[in-house]
Design an enzyme around this catalytic site. Structure first.
Site, mmCIF file in Angstrom:
data_model
loop_
_atom_site.group_PDB
_atom_site.id
_atom_site.type_symbol
_atom_site.label_atom_id
_atom_site.label_comp_id
_atom_site.label_asym_id
_atom_site.label_seq_id
_atom_site.Cartn_x
_atom_site.Cartn_y
_atom_site.Cartn_z
ATOM 1 N N ASP A 46 0.808 -1.217 0.000
ATOM 2 C CA ASP A 46 0.000 0.000 0.000
ATOM 3 C C ASP A 46 0.843 1.269 0.000
ATOM 4 O O ASP A 46 0.616 2.172 -0.802
ATOM 5 C CB ASP A 46 -0.941 0.008 1.211
ATOM 6 C CG ASP A 46 -1.739 1.295 1.302
ATOM 7 O OD1 ASP A 46 -2.775 1.395 0.629
ATOM 8 O OD2 ASP A 46 -1.305 2.218 2.023
ATOM 9 N N ALA A 76 -4.710 2.704 -0.937
ATOM 10 C CA ALA A 76 -4.580 1.918 -2.170
ATOM 11 C C ALA A 76 -5.163 0.517 -1.993
ATOM 12 O O ALA A 76 -5.869 0.016 -2.872
ATOM 13 C CB ALA A 76 -3.113 1.841 -2.585
ATOM 14 N N ASP A 77 -4.868 -0.116 -0.859
ATOM 15 C CA ASP A 77 -5.427 -1.449 -0.594
ATOM 16 C C ASP A 77 -6.951 -1.422 -0.637
ATOM 17 O O ASP A 77 -7.592 -2.249 -1.297
ATOM 18 C CB ASP A 77 -4.983 -1.947 0.795
ATOM 19 C CG ASP A 77 -3.547 -2.418 0.824
ATOM 20 O OD1 ASP A 77 -2.918 -2.503 -0.237
ATOM 21 O OD2 ASP A 77 -3.047 -2.710 1.925
ATOM 22 N N LEU A 78 -7.525 -0.488 0.104
ATOM 23 C CA LEU A 78 -8.980 -0.433 0.223
ATOM 24 C C LEU A 78 -9.647 -0.097 -1.101
ATOM 25 O O LEU A 78 -10.636 -0.729 -1.498
ATOM 26 C CB LEU A 78 -9.377 0.598 1.279
ATOM 27 C CG LEU A 78 -8.919 0.295 2.718
ATOM 28 C CD1 LEU A 78 -9.203 1.484 3.623
ATOM 29 C CD2 LEU A 78 -9.625 -0.949 3.252
ATOM 30 N N GLY A 133 -9.634 -2.931 -3.719
ATOM 31 C CA GLY A 133 -10.697 -3.902 -3.461
ATOM 32 C C GLY A 133 -12.055 -3.403 -3.890
ATOM 33 O O GLY A 133 -12.855 -4.153 -4.474
#
Length: 295
Positions: free
Chosen positions: A40, A68-70, A73
């Site tokens: 991230d 970025a991770d969230l 997804g």
């Protein structure tokens, strides 16, 4: 990994052409960075977020959550929904791809557009909105509040509510562009008035005047807010051990089929036997696997 295991889209879609298959990678499934490990914070830096976060001149600053991770997804989930809808017309599945890098660049939104459209490189602006002022953090008697008074009408409302109507017609702040360029002096003038009130007094005053404003909470204060409680954003979820755990509740509400968090994740291997039975394993075979510490 998926190709090594033989569970990649190309292989599985031959068995089921209607398959909708989603992948989330660090940098994309092809291109020069396809084999790089993704993280991230790396994506935050490469997507431009760290360069616009923080105080002017402070140097790069990561956001306080894995943006970025969230968002990767979420974009993958949106892509799956689009692919499912398209399949209802074409009868065919497809490969949905999302990446930390593409998600982060997309989330840069108007900051990215400032460069692509205007050729302007966004810089750090601290708590100020990069372009729309006065939208910032202002001091009070007992802390700080957010005020978002962008636009001529809301700006004038704020000035009147704070008892400084002359600021609305001041030559240095007559337009949105001037308010942005002269933001330091404008914020000082607003802060001189905001410090006369407690945070609660100021928020009530401004909201009564239809000026967007709100408190700046620590995490414990977030879940003590009456609106957060009303929305059920701290959900009691049953655990596998017959207890309950407080978790963040769903962000969306459905009027006819409301969402529900039925239980937390159980311990590793909780459903081993159930799955093995579905695969045709008998009790002696399952016992042998357990005895050999395979499961």
């Amino acid at each position: 990994v998926k190709h090594k295991l033989g569970i990649d889209y190309e292989t599985l879609s031959k068995e089921n052409p209607r398959l909708v298959y989603a992948s989330i990678s660090g940098f994309g499934e092809d291109g020069p960075y396809r084999d790089r490990a993704g993280f991230d914070q790396v994506a935050q830096g490469m997507g431009g977020l760290m360069w616009v976060t923080g105080l002017p001149g402070q140097g790069p600053v990561r956001a306080g959550i894995p943006v970025a991770d969230l968002s990767a997804g979420l974009f993958a989930a949106i892509g799956i929904l689009i692919a499912l809808q398209e399949r209802s017309v074409s009868g065919e599945g497809q490969w949905v791809q999302s990446s930390l890098l593409s998600a982060m660049v997309t989330m840069m939104d108007f900051q990215a557009a400032r460069w692509l459209v205007e050729g302007e490189i966004p810089e750090q602006a601290g708590n100020d909105h990069p372009t729309s002022m006065p939208t910032s953090v202002y001091p009070t008697k007992d802390g700080f509040v957010n005020i978002a008074a962008a636009g001529d009408i809301i700006y004038a409302r704020m000035c009147n509510a704070l008892g400084i109507p002359e600021l609305a017609d001041h030559a240095d702040y007559a337009t949105a562009d001037l308010r942005s360029r002269n933001r330091v002096a404008l914020s000082e003038a607003i802060a001189g008035q905001s410090k006369r009130f407690t945070s609660a007094e100021l928020i009530e005053l401004l909201n009564d005047a239809s000026v967007p404003s709100g408190p700046i909470y620590k995490m414990n204060e977030v879940f003590d807010d009456p609106q957060v409680k009303h929305l059920g954003l701290a959900a009691s979820v049953p655990t596998s051990g017959a207890g309950e755990l407080k978790l963040v509740g769903p962000a969306m509400r459905l009027s006819r089929t409301p969402s529900q968090m039925k239980r937390t994740m159980g311990p590793a291997g909780e459903h081993n036997e159930e799955i093995l039975r579905e695969l045709g394993y008998g009790e002696p075979e399952i016992a042998a696997l357990r005895s050999d510490k395979v499961i």
